[in-house]
Design a protein around this motif. Structure first.
Motif, PDB file in Angstrom:
ATOM      1  N   ASP A  12       0.830  -1.203   0.000  1.00 38.29           N
ATOM      2  CA  ASP A  12       0.000   0.000   0.000  1.00 38.29           C
ATOM      3  C   ASP A  12       0.868   1.257   0.000  1.00 38.29           C
ATOM      4  N   THR A  16       0.820   3.936  -3.161  1.00 38.30           N
ATOM      5  CA  THR A  16       0.071   5.157  -2.891  1.00 38.30           C
ATOM      6  C   THR A  16       0.595   6.305  -3.755  1.00 38.30           C
ATOM      7  N   ASN A  19      -1.141   5.980 -10.148  1.00 34.93           N
ATOM      8  CA  ASN A  19      -2.413   5.576 -10.745  1.00 34.93           C
ATOM      9  C   ASN A  19      -2.253   4.689 -11.968  1.00 34.93           C
ATOM     10  N   VAL A 113     -12.375  -5.931  -8.382  1.00 32.74           N
ATOM     11  CA  VAL A 113     -12.698  -4.502  -8.399  1.00 32.74           C
ATOM     12  C   VAL A 113     -14.161  -4.370  -8.794  1.00 32.74           C
ATOM     13  N   ASP A 114     -14.937  -3.658  -7.994  1.00 27.37           N
ATOM     14  CA  ASP A 114     -16.371  -3.472  -8.255  1.00 27.37           C
ATOM     15  C   ASP A 114     -17.082  -4.807  -8.491  1.00 27.37           C
ATOM     16  N   GLU A 141      -5.058 -10.470   1.591  1.00 26.59           N
ATOM     17  CA  GLU A 141      -4.936  -9.045   1.927  1.00 26.59           C
ATOM     18  C   GLU A 141      -4.098  -8.311   0.883  1.00 26.59           C
ATOM     19  N   ALA A 144      -6.176  -7.620  -2.071  1.00 21.74           N
ATOM     20  CA  ALA A 144      -7.109  -6.526  -1.819  1.00 21.74           C
ATOM     21  C   ALA A 144      -6.423  -5.175  -1.982  1.00 21.74           C
ATOM     22  N   VAL A 145      -5.163  -5.093  -1.579  1.00 24.48           N
ATOM     23  CA  VAL A 145      -4.406  -3.837  -1.754  1.00 24.48           C
ATOM     24  C   VAL A 145      -4.162  -3.594  -3.245  1.00 24.48           C
ATOM     25  N   ALA A 147      -6.084  -4.536  -5.645  1.00 19.35           N
ATOM     26  CA  ALA A 147      -7.384  -4.111  -6.177  1.00 19.35           C
ATOM     27  C   ALA A 147      -7.650  -2.639  -5.876  1.00 19.35           C
ATOM     28  N   LYS A 148      -7.278  -2.212  -4.686  1.00 19.96           N
ATOM     29  CA  LYS A 148      -7.477  -0.801  -4.277  1.00 19.96           C
ATOM     30  C   LYS A 148      -6.729   0.150  -5.206  1.00 19.96           C
ATOM     31  N   HIS A 149      -5.583  -0.292  -5.731  1.00 20.13           N
ATOM     32  CA  HIS A 149      -4.734   0.550  -6.587  1.00 20.13           C
ATOM     33  C   HIS A 149      -4.844   0.196  -8.053  1.00 20.13           C
TER      34      HIS A 149
END
Length: 150
Positions: A12, A16, A19, A113-114, A141, A144-145, A147-149
């Motif tokens: 993460d 961060t 994009n 994602v979504d 986990e 999931a990180v 996916a967040k990015h």
């Protein structure tokens, strides 16, 4: 095996502010390869919805299969079942696709994602029984990180 609890937080922090999906997946696979011992491949297969195909994405390791159909091999099974799979011995997995004959165990995780699977994280080891259920929790986990990015 080593404690992987910090790996999602490390990822993460690394991703961060960035994009670009290709850059993020590239660094995620590099982080896995430099952090986890006894791996020979770590990377992603991206789901191409129009072609109904999982296509090779950013990775670290030897050359790999470029296309995997949903439902085929460990990667395709993870896609169909929508879950993390830990395979202690890939040679005993029905329908295993041998992209690298040096791989003996594998862990895979969907990137969601979504509510749609956009990719599968694939990690291979030359050792049998390399991945544990606690590894599966940490890799879940980690996914999931990612996916967040994504």
């Amino acid at each position: 095996m080593e404690d992987l609890t910090l790996l999602p937080a490390q990822l993460d922090a690394l991703l961060t502010g960035e994009n670009n999906t290709v850059a993020n997946l590239s660094n995620a696979s590099a982080l896995l390869m430099q952090t986890l011992p006894d791996l020979n491949w770590a990377g992603f297969y991206l789901f191409d919805e129009a072609a109904n195909d999982l296509v090779l994405g950013p990775f670290q390791g030897k050359v790999a299969c470029m296309h995997i159909a949903p439902g085929k091999g460990v990667v395709g099974a993870s896609f169909d079942k929508k879950q993390v799979l830990v395979v202690p011995n890939v040679h005993e997995f029905a329908g295993h696709i041998a992209c690298d004959s040096a791989s003996n165990s594998e862990i895979v995780a969907p990137i969601v994602v979504d509510d749609k699977i956009v990719a599968i994280l694939d990690i291979d080891s030359p050792s049998l029984d390399r991945f544990s259920e606690s590894d599966a929790a940490a890799i879940t986990e980690f996914a999931a990180v990612v996916a967040k990015h994504f």
